[in-house]
Design a protein around this motif. Structure first.
Motif, PDB file in Angstrom:
ATOM      1  N   ALA A   1     -25.692   0.281  90.109  1.00 29.44           N
ATOM      2  CA  ALA A   1     -27.337   0.823  90.399  1.00 29.44           C
ATOM      3  C   ALA A   1     -28.113  -0.023  91.504  1.00 29.44           C
ATOM      4  O   ALA A   1     -29.109   0.258  91.614  1.00 29.44           O
ATOM      5  N   LYS A   2     -26.983  -1.228  91.708  1.00 30.52           N
ATOM      6  CA  LYS A   2     -27.820  -2.673  92.918  1.00 30.52           C
ATOM      7  C   LYS A   2     -27.558  -1.818  93.473  1.00 30.52           C
ATOM      8  O   LYS A   2     -26.552  -1.719  94.035  1.00 30.52           O
ATOM      9  N   SER A   3     -27.969  -2.698  94.611  1.00 28.73           N
ATOM     10  CA  SER A   3     -28.262  -2.906  95.580  1.00 28.73           C
ATOM     11  C   SER A   3     -27.019  -3.491  96.095  1.00 28.73           C
ATOM     12  O   SER A   3     -26.647  -4.526  95.816  1.00 28.73           O
ATOM     13  N   GLU A   4     -26.243  -3.384  97.595  1.00 30.69           N
ATOM     14  CA  GLU A   4     -24.978  -3.674  97.681  1.00 30.69           C
ATOM     15  C   GLU A   4     -25.004  -4.980  98.414  1.00 30.69           C
ATOM     16  O   GLU A   4     -23.864  -5.430  98.351  1.00 30.69           O
ATOM     17  N   SER A   5     -25.893  -4.847  98.491  1.00 33.59           N
ATOM     18  CA  SER A   5     -26.125  -6.490  99.280  1.00 33.59           C
ATOM     19  C   SER A   5     -27.037  -7.309  98.272  1.00 33.59           C
ATOM     20  O   SER A   5     -26.567  -9.206  98.973  1.00 33.59           O
TER      21      SER A   5
END
Length: 142
Positions: free
Chosen positions: A28-32
């Motif tokens: 669910a989290k951003s890849e950044s």
């Protein structure tokens, strides 16, 4: 009820909470950001403003590691540090606009997964779940 049996039920629940949390938040989290940074942002989202020591305690991290991760999140413009007017050494941490947007997107993904999990629950089931969550929050997770 026997306190030992109640404790064992609590441990079983906590283990299930960790498993389901992982299932709901997976990817669910951003890849950044890293998983550690996501957990910090998640905590800030639901508890802001928070202090670095509160983050350290809740995330089971040393203060140097917490400071390092907060610096990285600040460099990515995901958090804001607010100095205490009485003691400039003390800081509170809040999400920045960019951090709020990122966590809104992540929580939207988690919400869809949650809704999928409860899609077959009856109205009565949902009322029981709601009541159970209220009791747990007020009696155990305060």
């Amino acid at each position: 009820m026997d306190n030992k049996a109640l404790f064992n039920k609590c441990i079983t629940l906590l283990t299930s909470v960790h498993r389901v949390t992982h299932e709901l938040t997976q990817n669910a989290k951003s890849e950044s950001i890293t998983p550690v940074q996501y957990k910090i942002l998640e905590y800030i989202t639901v508890s802001q403003p928070v202090t670095p020591s509160e983050i350290s305690d809740c995330q089971h991290m040393s203060m140097p590691n917490t400071s390092r991760e907060l610096k990285k999140l600040s460099e990515k413009n995901l958090i804001e540090k607010i100095s205490n007017t009485d003691d400039r050494r003390k800081q509170s941490i809040c999400l920045s606009k960019e951090g709020e947007a990122m966590m809104h997107e992540a929580f939207a993904t988690v919400e869809l997964r949650f809704l999928d999990r409860i899609q077959n629950a009856s109205k009565e089931d949902l009322q029981e779940i709601d009541q159970a969550l209220d009791v747990l929050q007020s009696k155990l997770f305060y």
